[in-house]
Design an enzyme around this catalytic site. Structure first.
Site, short mmCIF file in Angstrom:
data_model
loop_
_atom_site.label_atom_id
_atom_site.label_comp_id
_atom_site.label_asym_id
_atom_site.label_seq_id
_atom_site.Cartn_x
_atom_site.Cartn_y
_atom_site.Cartn_z
N LYS A 1 -17.25 -0.56 6.37
CA LYS A 1 -18.09 -1.60 5.45
C LYS A 1 -19.52 -1.58 5.18
CE LYS A 1 -17.84 -6.59 4.73
NZ LYS A 1 -17.52 -7.93 4.91
N PHE B 1 -11.04 -7.34 14.08
CA PHE B 1 -9.76 -7.83 13.33
C PHE B 1 -9.70 -6.80 12.38
CE2 PHE B 1 -8.47 -9.95 9.50
CZ PHE B 1 -7.31 -10.38 9.66
N GLN B 2 -8.18 -6.36 12.07
CA GLN B 2 -7.74 -5.45 11.23
C GLN B 2 -8.60 -4.08 11.48
OE1 GLN B 2 -8.04 -6.78 7.14
NE2 GLN B 2 -5.82 -7.84 7.58
N MET C 1 24.22 8.95 1.07
CA MET C 1 24.16 10.55 1.92
C MET C 1 24.56 10.22 3.47
SD MET C 1 23.72 13.47 1.41
CE MET C 1 22.82 14.29 0.22
N GLU D 1 0.74 -1.21 0.17
CA GLU D 1 -0.11 -0.02 -0.02
C GLU D 1 0.79 1.11 -0.02
OE1 GLU D 1 -0.37 -2.72 1.98
OE2 GLU D 1 -2.66 -3.27 1.69
#
Lengths: 632, 183
Positions: free
Chosen positions: A199, A149-150, A519, A87
C-alpha cells in the site's frame, strides 16, 4: 513518561512505523485532494506503465489495500477496469483476453483472499504459457510479516506457479517492475508474472520514469530466450524430412504463440506432410485444409493416433509430448524418429527422448528450415495419403456424430457443438470449460483460424469457460465469443453472469446440461466398473436464473430446435444463454485409459458396432427429484 | 506392459550418481527460496547446498549436490536456468575440479583421550580449534571422502555435534564460471 500502548518494542522506530501503518489502514485513506494538482503517486505510475505496455483493460476487484489504485483510476480514463464478481474470474478473463488477442492480459486483486482467489487462474495461465500480468495489493511495508488483516505471503504462494514474481515496496520501483513484468510475460515461453505491491508503494509519491525495452533487457542478464534454432540441427531436420516415408507434424500451442501458422502450412505443403494438433494447437491450420488431419491424444481422433503410431518421423513443434498426447511413452510411435522443436530447453527430453532436438521459436526455426526443405511431389506419397484418408473415413464415420446417432431424438453434445460452430460461420471464438464438453469442442468445433479455440489444457480448470470467454469478447470484439460449458463448470463461475450483464459483454453461453459431472461419470463407468459416486449434479432452472440476472435465454432439448436457438442467441444484442438439455449418458469416444498407449483406444462403435448411447435415450433423471431415480 | 526391445526408451538411463551443480545467481532476497522451491516442486532432492557472495557483490554462487541419473540432473539444471535470477548453471561433476568441504566436529574427550584425538586430527589435515575438559572441537577441510574418514575415526571417541557445509567446488586451471556469465 507517556504510555506507548501495547506495542511490542514500544518506542522503537519499527514499532512506531507499524503503529502509523495501522492507523493508516484504519483511516479510509484518501490519497489526494481531487481539486487542484495532486502529486503523482505509485498507483498513477502503475496505470501509466500498463497503458504504455499496450494493455487497456484490467479485470479486477477492489479491497482495502488496493484502494489507492481505485482512487486514481478516474484520472486514467483510457484504462478500462472491469469489475468481476470473484477474483478467480478476473484471472481467467485476463487469460482469455490474452489467448484471443495475443496481448498481455491484466488482472487485479487486493491482498489476502483477493490474492488467493486469483491463484487458480494464475496456475491455469502458467500451465498453458499464457501472458498475464497479475497485480495484487499488499499491506503496508511495516505490517508485512505481522499477520495483519488480509495479509498472506502471496508471493510465496505464487512463486512456483509464475514465470516470475515481485514484491514491490516503494513507488519508485513500479515503472521498472511493471515494464519488466510485461516483458517477461510475453517474451520467450510466455507465462503469468505476478507483481505484489504494498500500500505504501501505491501511495508513495514518485518521479520515476518508465524504462525503454532496451533498458529492461539489459537489466535481465539471466533471461535470454533462444529464438533461433541451431543451423546444424535445422539442416538435419531438412534431411530427415527428405528421407521420411510417413512423416507427421505434431503442432502445438507454440506455433500459435509464435504466429507461425503460415510457415507451418508452407512446410506441410512443400514436403507434403499431414498436420495433426494438440488440444492447445487447435487453430494452427484451417481444419478444412486437405493437409489438416486432426486432433491427437487421449480423446483425439482414432485416425490421427493411428497415423502417429505408424509414423516414421514425428515433427513436434511447440508442444511438449504431454501424457495426454503420448499415453504410455514406451508404446508411443514405436517406429518414429522424434524431432522436437520448442523454445523451452527444459521441455526437450523431459517426457520423451528427442532424436533431433531443436531449441528455438517456432517461427524462427521454420523460417530457417523452409529454404532447406526439398519439395515433395504429392504423387510420391499417394499410398500414404490414401491410407490416411481411409482411416479417417472409418474413424469419422464410426463416431456418434458421423453415425447419425443424434438423430434418434436425443440431443447429442457433439451435434450441438457442430451447430454452434456452423451457425457462427466457423468464425467465432469458442471457449470450452473442462471435461466432456471440452473434448466435444476440441473434436467438433471445426476451427478455421488461429486463436479461435480457448481451453484450459494443462491445468484443466473447471469454471474457465465463462470468464475466459468474457476476456475473449472484450479483447476481440469483432468476433463472436461463445462459452461452451458443462453444467458442472458453469456452476463454478456463474456469478459472472452479473458481470457480463452489467458491462454488456456479449458472451454467448452454451450450457451443455447433462445433469452430471459427465467426465467423472464416464470414468466411473469405464475405469471404476460402474461404481458411480458424486456424478449426479443438481442445478437450478437456468431460465429462471437468467431471468433473474436479466439475460435472454432459451432452453433446447430436441435436435431440431438447435439451429433456431443458436441464431436467436447470436441475434440477441449483448450476452445470451442457451440451455441445452443434452443426452445424460453420452461418452466421449475414443478414449485412451490412463497409463495405456495410443493404440489402446477404447472405441465402442468400432469394437462392437453398437451405439453406446444405451441409457442416453432412457428416462431423464432429475437430480432435484428424488423419485426420478438414478438408474444405477 | 513389459518392455520389449522395440519399446521406446524413456528419458534417462536410471543410473543414479552424485552430481555437482554450480549456479551463479543474482544476490537478491528470495533467490535461495526460488531455487529451493523449484527443486522441491520438481522432485529433485538436494543433498547439500552451499551459498555465498562472489567476487562481485551483486551475484551469489550456489553449489548444489544432487543425486540422479543424467537426464534427471540435466532437467534440474535446465529448470534452474529458467529462473530469471539464475545467470549461469553448470554441471561440473565430470570436470577437473577442486571439491572441498568444511566441517566442525565436537568430540567427547577425557584427559586420557585428548592427546589421541589431537593426533588423529593432525594426521588428517585438520586441527583442534577448541580444547575443553570434556570436549574438543576439530575443524576439518577437505574432500567429502576425507571428512567422512575423519568422522569415522573420531566416532569411537563419541561425537557430540557435527556440522558440515556441503561441498564447494572450483574448476582447476584458469577457467572461471563467474567470468562466463554474460552481462
Amino acid at each position: 513518561m507517556t504510555q506507548a500502548g501495547h506495542v511490542p518494542g514500544a518506542g522503537t522506530p519499527a514499532a512506531s512505523a507499524a503503529e502509523r501503518a495501522r492507523r493508516d489502514m484504519l483511516r479510509d485513506a484518501r490519497v489526494t485532494a481531487r481539486d487542484g494538482v495532486r502529486p503523482r503517486i505509485g498507483a498513477d505510475a502503475l496505470c501509466e506503465a500498463i497503458l504504455l505496455q499496450g494493455s487497456d483493460t484490467i479485470w479486477g476487484y477492489p479491497g482495502g489495500v488496493i484502494l489507492p489504485l481505485y482512487d486514481v483510476l478516474v484520472d486514467h480514463p483510457e484504462l478500462r477496469h472491469i469489475l468481476v464478481r470473484h477474483e478467480q474470474a478476473a484471472s481467467h478473463a485476463a487469460d482469455g483476453y490474452a489467448r484471443a488477442s495475443g496481448n498481455v492480459g491484466v488482472c487485479l486483486g487486493t491482498s489476502g483472499p483477493g490474492a488467493t482467489n486469483l491463484v487458480t487462474g494464475i496456475g491455469t495461465a502458467m500451465l498453458d504459457s499464457v501472458p498475464v500480468v497479475v497485480i495484487t495489493g499488499n499491506v503496508p511495508n511495516a505490517l508485512i510479516g505481522k499477520d495483519a488483516f488480509q495479509e498472506i505471503d502471496i508471493t510465496g504462494i505464487t512463486l512456483p506457479m509464475t514465470k516470475h514474481n515481485y514484491l514491490v515496496r516503494s513507488a519508485d520501483e513500479i515503472p521498472h517492475v511493471i515494464a519488466e513484468a510485461f516483458h517477461l510475460a510475453r517474451s520467450g515461453r510466455p507465462g503469468p508474472v505476478h507483481v505484489d505491491i504494498t500500500k505504501d508503494a501505491l501511495m508513495g509519491e514518485t518521479k520515476a520514469t518508465h524504462p525503454s525495452t532496451a533498458e529492461i533487457e539489459s537489466g535481465l542478464p539471466g533471461y535470454k530466450p533462444k529464438l533461433d534454432g541451431h543451423p546444424r540441427q535445422i539442416k538435419l531436420l531438412a534431411e530427415a524430412i527428405a528421407g521420411a516415408k510417413r512423416p507427421v507434424i505434431l503442432a502445438g500451442h507454440g506455433v500459435l504463440i509464435a504466429g507461425a501458422e503460415r510457415e507451418l502450412l508452407e512446410l506441410a505443403r512443400t514436403a507434403h506432410i499431414p498436420i495433426t494438433w494438440t488440444l492447445l494447437g487447435i487453430g494452427v491450420i484451417d481444419e478444412t485444409d486437405p493437409l489438416a488431419y486432426g486432433y491427437m491424444g487421449m480423446h483425439g481422433w482414432k485416425h490421427v493416433n493411428r497415423a502417429i503410431q505408424s509414423a516414421d518421423l514425428l515433427i513436434g513443434i511447440g508442444m511438449r509430448f504431454d501424457d495426454r498426447v503420448t499415453g504410455n511413452v514406451r508404446t508411443y510411435a514405436p517406429k518414429a524418429k522424434i524431432v522436437h522443436i520448442d523454445i523451452d530447453p527444459a521441455e526437450i527430453g523431459k517426457n520423451v527422448v528427442a532424436d533431433l532436438p531443436i531449441v528455438g521459436d517456432a517461427k524462427h526455426v521454420l523460417d530457417a528450415l523452409l529454404p532447406l526443405v526439398t519439395k515433395v511431389d504429392p504423387a510420391t506419397r499417394a499410398d500414404y495419403f490414401a491410407e490416411l484418408a481411409a482411416w479417417r473415413t472409418e474413424s469419422e464415420g464410426s463416431s456418434w456424430h458421423g453415425s447419425g446417432g443424434f438423430r434418434d431424438g436425443v440431443l447429442s453434445a457433439d451435434f450441438v457443438v457442430d451447430r454452434i460452430a456452423a451457425g457462427s460461420n466457423f468464425d467465432a471464438n469458442l471457449t470450452a470449460d473442462v471435461g466432456q464438453n471440452q473434448m466435444w469442442v476440441a473434436r467438433y468445433g471445426g476451427f478455421r483460424r488461429a486463436n479461435s479455440h480457448l481451453s484450459s489444457g494443462g491445468l484443466g480448470t473447471m469454471g474457465f469457460a465463462l470468464p475466459a470467454a468474457m476476456g475473449a469478447a472484450v479483447a476481440v470484439p469483432e468476433k463472436v465469443s461463445w462459452a461452451i460449458a458443462g453444467d458442472g463448470g458453469f456452476q463454478m463461475t456463474l456469478q459472472e453472469l452479473a458481470t457480463i450483464v452489467q458491462e454488456r459483454i456479449p458472451v454467448k453461453i452454451a450450457l451443455m446440461d447433462n445433469k452430471k459431472l459427465g467426465m467423472i461419470r464416464q470414468w466411473q463407468e469405464i475405469v471404476y466398473g460402474g461404481n458411480y459416486h458424486s456424478e449426479q449434479l443438481a442445478g437450478p432452472d437456468y431460465l429462471k436464473l437468467c431471468e433473474a440476472y436479466g439475460l435472454p435465454a432459451w432452453k433446447v432439448s430436441k435436435p431440431e430446435e438447435v439451429d433456431a436457438a443458436v441464431a436467436a442467441a447470436l441475434a440477441a444484442d449483448g450476452p445470451a444463454l442457451i440451455w441445452f438439455e443434452i443426452a445424460e449418458r453420452q461418452n466421449v469416444y475414443p478414449m485412451m485409459p490412463a497409463g495405456k498407449g495410443l493404440s489402446d483406444l477404447i472405441d465402442k462403435w468400432g469394437d462392437d458396432g453398437e451405439d453406446v448411447t444405451e441409457g442416453a435415450t432412457g428416462p431423464r433423471v432429475d437430480p432435484m427429484d428424488p423419485t426420478s431415480g438414478g438408474a444405477k | 506392459m513389459t518392455p520389449t526391445s522395440t519399446a521406446r526408451s524413456l528419458p534417462g538411463s536410471g543410473e543414479e550418481r552424485r552430481h555437482l551443480i554450480v549456479a551463479i545467481v543474482n544476490n537478491k532476497p528470495g533467490v535461495l527460496n526460488r531455487v529451493a522451491s523449484l527443486m522441491r516442486a520438481r522432485n529433485f532432492n538436494i543433498e547439500s547446498l552451499a551459498v555465498s557472495v562472489t567476487e562481485r557483490s551483486d551475484t551469489s554462487r550456489m553449489t548444489l549436490t544432487i543425486v540422479g541419473d543424467e537426464v534427471h540432473v540435466e532437467q534440474a539444471a535446465k529448470q534452474l536456468y529458467k529462473l530469471i535470477d539464475v545467470l549461469k548453471v553448470q554441471d561440473v561433476t565430470d570436470e577437473s575440479i577442486v571439491e572441498h568441504e568444511f566441517a566442525l566436529i565436537k568430540v567427547r574427550a577425557t584427559k586420557r583421550t585428548r592427546p589421541e584425538i589431537v593426533s588423529v586430527a593432525e594426521m588428517h589435515r585438520s586441527k583442534v580449534v577448541d580444547l575443553g575438559d570434556e570436549a574438543v572441537i576439530v575443524e576439518a577441510v577437505g574432500e567429502p571422502a576425507e571428512i567422512d574418514t575423519l568422522v569415522e575415526l573420531l566416532r569411537e571417541f563419541g561425537i557430540k555435534e557435527l556440522v558440515r557445509t556441503g561441498s564447494v567446488v572450483m574448476s582447476r586451471g584458469s577457467g572461471s564460471i563467474e567470468e562466463q556469465v554474460k552481462r
